[in-house]
Every structure is written in C-alpha cells, then in structure tokens.
Design a protein around this motif. Structure first.
Motif, PDB file in Angstrom:
ATOM      1  N   LEU A  40      18.164  28.903  14.752  1.00  0.00           N
ATOM      2  CA  LEU A  40      19.439  29.333  15.334  1.00  0.00           C
ATOM      3  C   LEU A  40      19.530  30.844  15.528  1.00  0.00           C
ATOM      4  CD1 LEU A  40      21.850  27.010  13.322  1.00  0.00           C
ATOM      5  CD2 LEU A  40      21.320  26.872  15.759  1.00  0.00           C
ATOM      6  N   ALA A  41      18.583  31.584  14.987  1.00  0.00           N
ATOM      7  CA  ALA A  41      18.684  33.038  15.021  1.00  0.00           C
ATOM      8  C   ALA A  41      18.369  33.592  16.404  1.00  0.00           C
ATOM      9  CB  ALA A  41      17.746  33.650  13.995  1.00  0.00           C
ATOM     10  N   GLN A  42      18.983  34.742  16.724  1.00  0.00           N
ATOM     11  CA  GLN A  42      18.698  35.446  17.969  1.00  0.00           C
ATOM     12  C   GLN A  42      17.430  36.277  17.823  1.00  0.00           C
ATOM     13  OE1 GLN A  42      21.147  38.887  18.767  1.00  0.00           O
ATOM     14  NE2 GLN A  42      21.273  38.367  20.944  1.00  0.00           N
ATOM     15  N   ASP A  47      31.779  37.954  19.236  1.00  0.00           N
ATOM     16  CA  ASP A  47      31.595  39.411  19.291  1.00  0.00           C
ATOM     17  C   ASP A  47      30.849  39.945  18.073  1.00  0.00           C
ATOM     18  OD1 ASP A  47      32.816  39.552  21.651  1.00  0.00           O
ATOM     19  OD2 ASP A  47      34.733  40.305  20.904  1.00  0.00           O
ATOM     20  N   LEU A  48      30.555  39.060  17.130  1.00  0.00           N
ATOM     21  CA  LEU A  48      29.947  39.500  15.879  1.00  0.00           C
ATOM     22  C   LEU A  48      28.448  39.242  15.876  1.00  0.00           C
ATOM     23  CD1 LEU A  48      32.498  37.933  13.381  1.00  0.00           C
ATOM     24  CD2 LEU A  48      32.482  40.270  14.223  1.00  0.00           C
ATOM     25  N   THR A  49      27.746  39.983  15.067  1.00  0.00           N
ATOM     26  CA  THR A  49      26.350  39.668  14.778  1.00  0.00           C
ATOM     27  C   THR A  49      26.234  39.498  13.269  1.00  0.00           C
ATOM     28  OG1 THR A  49      25.601  40.982  16.647  1.00  0.00           O
ATOM     29  CG2 THR A  49      23.948  40.420  15.001  1.00  0.00           C
ATOM     30  N   LEU A  50      25.813  38.315  12.863  1.00  0.00           N
ATOM     31  CA  LEU A  50      25.604  38.079  11.437  1.00  0.00           C
ATOM     32  C   LEU A  50      24.158  38.392  11.108  1.00  0.00           C
ATOM     33  CD1 LEU A  50      27.422  34.633  11.087  1.00  0.00           C
ATOM     34  CD2 LEU A  50      28.379  36.933  10.883  1.00  0.00           C
ATOM     35  N   GLY A  74      25.041  40.235   5.994  1.00  0.00           N
ATOM     36  CA  GLY A  74      25.874  41.272   6.592  1.00  0.00           C
ATOM     37  C   GLY A  74      26.495  40.816   7.892  1.00  0.00           C
ATOM     38  N   VAL A  75      27.452  41.601   8.347  1.00  0.00           N
ATOM     39  CA  VAL A  75      28.111  41.312   9.617  1.00  0.00           C
ATOM     40  C   VAL A  75      28.320  42.634  10.362  1.00  0.00           C
ATOM     41  CG1 VAL A  75      30.419  41.389   8.559  1.00  0.00           C
ATOM     42  CG2 VAL A  75      30.055  40.125  10.692  1.00  0.00           C
ATOM     43  N   GLU A  76      28.141  42.583  11.671  1.00  0.00           N
ATOM     44  CA  GLU A  76      28.307  43.787  12.487  1.00  0.00           C
ATOM     45  C   GLU A  76      29.131  43.461  13.720  1.00  0.00           C
ATOM     46  OE1 GLU A  76      23.869  45.416  11.481  1.00  0.00           O
ATOM     47  OE2 GLU A  76      24.570  45.568  13.550  1.00  0.00           O
ATOM     48  N   ARG A  77      29.801  44.459  14.222  1.00  0.00           N
ATOM     49  CA  ARG A  77      30.572  44.279  15.449  1.00  0.00           C
ATOM     50  C   ARG A  77      30.463  45.561  16.269  1.00  0.00           C
ATOM     51  NH1 ARG A  77      36.879  42.411  16.024  1.00  0.00           N
ATOM     52  NH2 ARG A  77      36.645  41.672  18.140  1.00  0.00           N
ATOM     53  N   ALA A  78      30.560  45.441  17.565  1.00  0.00           N
ATOM     54  CA  ALA A  78      30.480  46.632  18.413  1.00  0.00           C
ATOM     55  C   ALA A  78      31.549  46.574  19.485  1.00  0.00           C
ATOM     56  CB  ALA A  78      29.109  46.730  19.054  1.00  0.00           C
ATOM     57  N   LEU A  79      32.075  47.742  19.773  1.00  0.00           N
ATOM     58  CA  LEU A  79      33.064  47.892  20.829  1.00  0.00           C
ATOM     59  C   LEU A  79      32.344  48.570  21.995  1.00  0.00           C
ATOM     60  CD1 LEU A  79      36.143  47.465  21.105  1.00  0.00           C
ATOM     61  CD2 LEU A  79      36.420  49.820  20.309  1.00  0.00           C
TER      62      LEU A  79
END
Lengths: 217, 269
Positions: free
Chosen positions: B15-17, B42-45, B57-62
């Motif tokens: 399932l990973a990108q 919108d998130l990247t786990l 971890g979790v990341e988000r970008a605008l």
C-alpha cells in the motif's frame, strides 16, 4: 411567427459567432503549435493578499508533439528565479529560495500566488472547453487589428469569473488577457509582448537544477 | 502469529507510495532498515523501522504554487529501551523561508533510527532566510545538537549559530558568513549551475573553531540524477554519499566506520 423568426435569427447569429470563436481559437492553437516560441507576459496579477502585483514572466512553449509550457518569473522580485512547467499531465513548480521542485498532477495544480489559473495558456482548445467565449467584436492594439473574445468559465475553480482576450488577426495569437472576479475586479491584466519563434525543445523547457529536492504530490 | 505479522508487513509494503529498504552497518552492529510513505488525502503517513525500534509520523504540506510551500509534520519513535518525538516546519513564502526542527529522545536518536544523528535529550534548529533582492539573500541559523552531516554524529552536541549572506551572479552564487560553535569561524561558499542540463556543483569551506569542507555535485545520468557529496573535517572526520535513481550508499568515518546501503521503490500512488 415573429417570435419564432427572432428565435431562429438569434440561434443562427449565436451559431455563426460560436463558430467564429471556435475557428479563431483553432487558428490561435494551430499558429502557436506551428513552431516553438517565446514571449514576455507583462502586467499585473492578483497576489494572495488580494492586491495587484506587477508581474513579468518569460513564457516559452513547445506545443507540437510533447507539449510543454514554461513560465519563468522575473517579477515580482520575491518570485524571481521561480518557474512553472506545464506538461500535458503535470505541473512543476520550482521554488528558488527553498530549492524545491513540487510536481503535481495537472488536474490538481493551480498556478497560484497568482490567484488566476494560467495553465490553459498552452492550450486554447482547452480554454474553449473551460470558458464559454463569445466574439465581442474587433478592435486595435499596438500590434495591429484584433478580435475581442469575452466569456465566463463553464465551471468554478479557475480563479476568475470573467475573461477577455485580444487575439491578433494578422498572426493569430493572444496579445492581451484580462481576467476578473465576480465583483468585476481584475484578477489579472496581462499583455503578451516580444513574441518570437525560437529553437526550443521539451527537454530544454523541463530543465531544473539537479540538486533540487523533488516533491511529488 | 508469525504468518499474520508477515501478511501485515506485505500489506503495508503493497500500500505504500514509497518503500525504502536498507542495510546499515558499523563496528560490531548491523541492522536492516525500512522506510514507508503512505499518501492519505492531504497527509503523508510515514513509518520507519530497524532492529528493535519503530517510528511513526505524519506530514502535511500547503502548496501555494510559485508563491511558495509550507510543510510540517511530526514523528514519534520507540524501542531499544527508549522513546523519542520530533517535529518540523519547513517552507518558503514569497521572499522568506523558515525551517524549524525540534527533537527530544531519552536515548541517542541513532538507536531509534540509523538515519538520525541527534543526541539524547532536547535538540533542535531554527533557520531563516530572506531575499533582500533578486540577487541577495540573508540567512541566519541557530541550533543545538548535531550538524547532521552524515551517518555518525559530527562531534559532541553543541550550541551553534551562523549568519550567511549570499549573492547570485547569473547561474553562479557566492556565500560569505560567520558562525560560532565552540568558538568562532568563517565560511565561504560557491554554488553553480555548470551546464545546460542542470548539473550543479557546490562547495562550502568553514575555517576557525570549525574546520570542514563540504562539496556536492548533482548531474543528470540517464533518466535520473547522480548525486555525490563529501564532507571532510579537521581533526579528521569524513562523511560521503552517492545516490542514483532509487539507489544510495552513504558512509562516514570518525575513528570508526559506518555504511548504509538503501534502495527506494516509488509505486506512483
């Protein structure tokens, strides 16, 4: 009867004008696809805070075969060095200050910052699909006689609600573009200057500093 | 239980990108490493694991188009008899860029994941950059911890600050700066786009209380970029890396050796 005739006349008129718009946009697209070209896009564009900022963008395009459009920012000074590459499937945003290349699917990306979406600049047939344009008439510009096209987006999300495009008759290409919001305030007022044919390749337009951090969204 | 764990592992890989598998070794110790990235709206786990430790971890970008980009995220890790948490905010908007990193762990981060070299306890950095004009950029950095130059900590953790002034002339740029880390030092830097293909060379020399040379070269090779980097310090320390496509090899020497080989698969999700 009168009503029917009037309706038919209106229908015929709109069909004729509709065809004209289509033929003009087709002529523009064919002309721009004929060979690679570059031009300066100069004017004012709405920033994130709503104010109109002076903008100067070097526009370079290869629109035949593998279509690539590149917008290099020269003004405002804070964006100098940033560039956007629009391909058929993706939009690449290069940010000079953070040395990042953000790659997004074209459907998802907006050339923001720029409140108006300018990704259609490389595809006038796509513009016709997204904006209901009509032929407003003819006029003159510094470059020569022009057609005046105006219209509204067929759907929301483009960043503007009214568009006006001046198309040069002698060498079908846009020479001026005005986009407005719902209140009639300009979102972008741009002129296309110093248009010239140029020897460019898609690979040249897709170049970026190899040390950039590539982020795929 | 083991088949279930195996299935879970296979499902998480499928399932990973982005899946990155690696092998890390240093004197008397080695571990496999695994890094996973999952897009979720919108998130990247993110997940990272090595022998006896796991981090999530979790990341988000605008995304702001040509105007800029702001990314932020956090990660918690546990194992090897300790716990750690870290967060970052990194981005640029118009003429300004900011990068903030903060980490806390009850043991050296390397034991939670070999890619981190931050010390036990609290560490972090704050770096700001401002474009004075299209050609000139001012930068200021302040931090406590490791320098993050390679696989091994670059000396003991310490407070450090550095000011930089960069000038661009065409495709070349030059940097001058002053810093303080266990004593004052000066820096001079150069970066250039060397050809029409986008090849970039960069070198930064620091002399004084800190003595080190960092050099990087990035060049297109086939469809990918070949990246070479080297950091040399006096008293003698070294860190180097070679990357091409998904493959990367990093090494470091500070009296002992460390080596990390990784391969990353992008699934395009």
């Amino acid at each position: 009867m009168r009503k029917t005739l009037a309706f038919l006349a209106l229908g015929l008129l709109s069909t004729v004008l509709g065809q004209s718009v289509e033929s003009i946009l087709n002529a523009v697209q064919e002309n721009l696809e004929k060979s690679p070209w570059e031009a300066r896009l100069v004017g004012r564009i709405q920033a994130q805070d709503g104010s109109l900022q002076p903008v100067e963008v070097l526009l370079r395009a290869v629109l035949a075969g593998e279509k690539v459009l590149r917008l290099e920012f020269k003004k405002p000074p804070s964006l100098e060095g940033n560039f956007v590459v629009v391909t058929e499937k993706e939009v690449w945003n290069y940010l000079y200050l953070t040395n990042q290349l953000v790659i997004q699917p074209r459907a998802k990306a907006r050339i923001e910052g720029l409140n108006a979406n300018l990704t259609f600049l490389g595809d006038f047939r796509e513009l016709a699909a997204k904006v209901q344009l009509r032929l407003e008439g003819e006029g003159t510009s510094e470059e020569g006689p022009v057609w005046r096209l105006a219209g509204r987006p067929r759907e929301g999300g483009l960043g503007f609600t009214q568009a006006e495009i001046l198309v040069l008759k002698a060498d079908p290409r846009p020479v001026a573009l005005t986009l407005r919001d719902a209140a009639g305030n300009p979102v972008a007022e741009l002129r296309l200057l110093d248009f010239r044919r140029s020897r460019l390749s898609p690979a040249q337009l897709k170049r970026y500093p190899q040390d950039a951090q590539v982020v795929r969204r | 239980m083991r088949p279930l764990l195996g299935l879970l592992l296979l499902a998480s890989l499928a399932l990973a990108q982005r899946v990155t598998l690696g092998a890390y070794g240093e004197a008397g110790y080695w571990t496999p490493s695994l890094e996973l990235a999952y897009p979720l709206s919108d998130l990247t786990l993110r997940a990272q694991a090595q022998r006896g430790a796991l981090g999530l971890g979790v990341e988000r970008a605008l995304e702001l188009g040509p105007a800029g980009r702001v990314a932020y995220g956090a990660l918690a890790a546990g194992g090897a008899g300790g716990l750690g948490a870290r967060a970052f905010l990194q981005g640029g908007l118009g003429p300004a860029a900011l990068e903030v990193r903060l980490a806390y762990a009850t043991l050296p981060w390397k034991r939670l994941f070999v890619g981190w070299t931050d010390p036990a306890g609290l560490s972090g950095s704050l770096e700001g950059r401002y474009r004075l004009s299209p050609e000139a950029t001012l930068g200021l950095a302040l931090g406590y911890g490791d320098l993050g130059l390679g696989l091994l900590p670059w000396g003991p953790p310490a407070w450090g600050t550095e000011g930089r002034y960069g000038v661009r002339a065409g495709s070349w740029s030059y940097t001058l700066g002053l810093g303080f880390r266990q004593g004052p030092y000066a820096l001079v830097g150069w970066r250039a786009e060397l050809d029409e293909e986008g090849t970039v060379g960069e070198a930064v020399l620091r002399l004084g209380a800190a003595n080190r040379l960092e050099a990087r070269l990035y060049a297109p090779l086939g469809e990918d970029t070949l990246g070479l980097r080297l950091a040399l310090g006096y008293p003698f320390r070294a860190a180097w890396g070679v990357a091409w496509g998904g493959l990367s090899l990093e090494g470091a020497y500070d009296g002992s050796y460390a080596l990390w080989l990784r391969y990353a698969w992008e699934t395009g999700r």
